[in-house]
Design an enzyme around this catalytic site. Sequence first.
Site, short mmCIF file in Angstrom:
data_model
loop_
_atom_site.label_atom_id
_atom_site.label_comp_id
_atom_site.label_asym_id
_atom_site.label_seq_id
_atom_site.Cartn_x
_atom_site.Cartn_y
_atom_site.Cartn_z
N ARG A 110 5.41 -8.65 0.06
CA ARG A 110 5.12 -7.76 -1.06
C ARG A 110 5.83 -6.41 -0.91
NH1 ARG A 110 -1.26 -7.75 -0.93
NH2 ARG A 110 -0.77 -7.77 1.30
N CYS A 165 0.81 -1.23 0.00
CA CYS A 165 0.00 0.00 0.00
C CYS A 165 0.84 1.27 0.00
CB CYS A 165 -0.94 0.02 1.22
SG CYS A 165 -2.34 -1.11 1.07
#
Length: 423
Positions: free
Chosen positions: A330, A259
């Site tokens: 990630r 994010c």
Amino acid sequence: MTSTPLIAVIGLGYVGLPLAVEFAKKREVIGFDINRDRVVELGDGHDATLEVGSDELSEAKHLRFTSEPDDLKEARIFIVTVPTPIDAHKRPNLTPLHKASETVGRVLKKGDIVIYESTVFPGATEEECVPVLEAVSGLRFNEDFYCGYSPERINPGDKTHRLPNIRKVTAGSTPEVAAQVTALYDEVITAGTYQAKSIRVAEAAKVIENTQRDLNIALVNELALIFNRMDLDTEAVLEAAGTKWNFLPFRPGLVGGHCIGVDPYYLTHKAQAIGYHPEVILAGRRINDGMGAYVAEQLIKAMLIRRMPVNGARVLVMGLTFKENCPDLRNTRVVDVVQELGKYGVDVDVHDPWVDTQAAKEEYDIDLVETPEAGAYDGIVLAVAHDEFRALGIDGIRSLGAAGHVVYDLKYVFDADASDLRL
């Protein structure tokens, strides 16, 4: 449409799986993912992301998993929760979103609703996804089918802020559909919902949530760069400033994850497409993207000051995930530290008890060390504040170092005088 239409959740990662499980407590749900191994794993009652426990999976009696697109034909509501990454040039990679829209388009029927949760730039749902749905299905938007948007707010590894107790933003392509989408999420979100004025407003609200955090972290990272040159302890300065009631408690560090380190590029991409160059946002991104190289440089300088040979030196990096106490790799920026140290000829070992060794190898070509060698390392970088590392204590961590070693505590796990370097 019936009062309890079948829901299909497209993408069963950190966002989609918890959502599918919650809805399955209320109605029939199909969980779809293109990764067959993931579907088999979930069918066996195990979630490798650790976001959903085995007990929760076994209790989700109304949830069935599949990787077969034809199984989606029964659904009337489709919720798309696929990742929206960036490419090597920091540009939005909408391929997963387009592919998911194609999959849904093939089974789309009159009266169906497609809701997107993936983080995108304002306008992406109607400009990027709707045309795909129309082209593949042959149906017309807002006449035959409808769309909604409800941005995900999942915080991987957080066992306190869970899906039901995080307020959810909702939106729809018509006022009637917006009300339906809101009512749908009200079934599972105990914290309540907020209905945005439009899909584009909801998209913009999501992307600026993480852009704001990114800029705040960039500020404290830049402060750390300044204070280190002034021989000031950044944490001590932030603690003193934090005595004021409205001082925001951000801390310096590596900014990775799916994010904060990614979403701002979606906004800047759209801004540049309409002719505006976003100077502040991109400046913050440059600072945060450069922190891995800075950490490596500081460690090398400290070793040189102690007259330690750098080329051929051994360094242990403790932690590879983008945050503590979760297996999520990630966009982890710990790899920047590892790669930069390698440029100096340093032999780097990486140890992380939370990470699957195969995943680390496939994603970053890193061979994890299961058990670090005691007394072997010239430098130790505490990169992630896993509970296991805290439990070792500073003495346990220093026992891994060779004579004269340097400990760099990136996460302020220990007191200032316990380590040799801090941001």
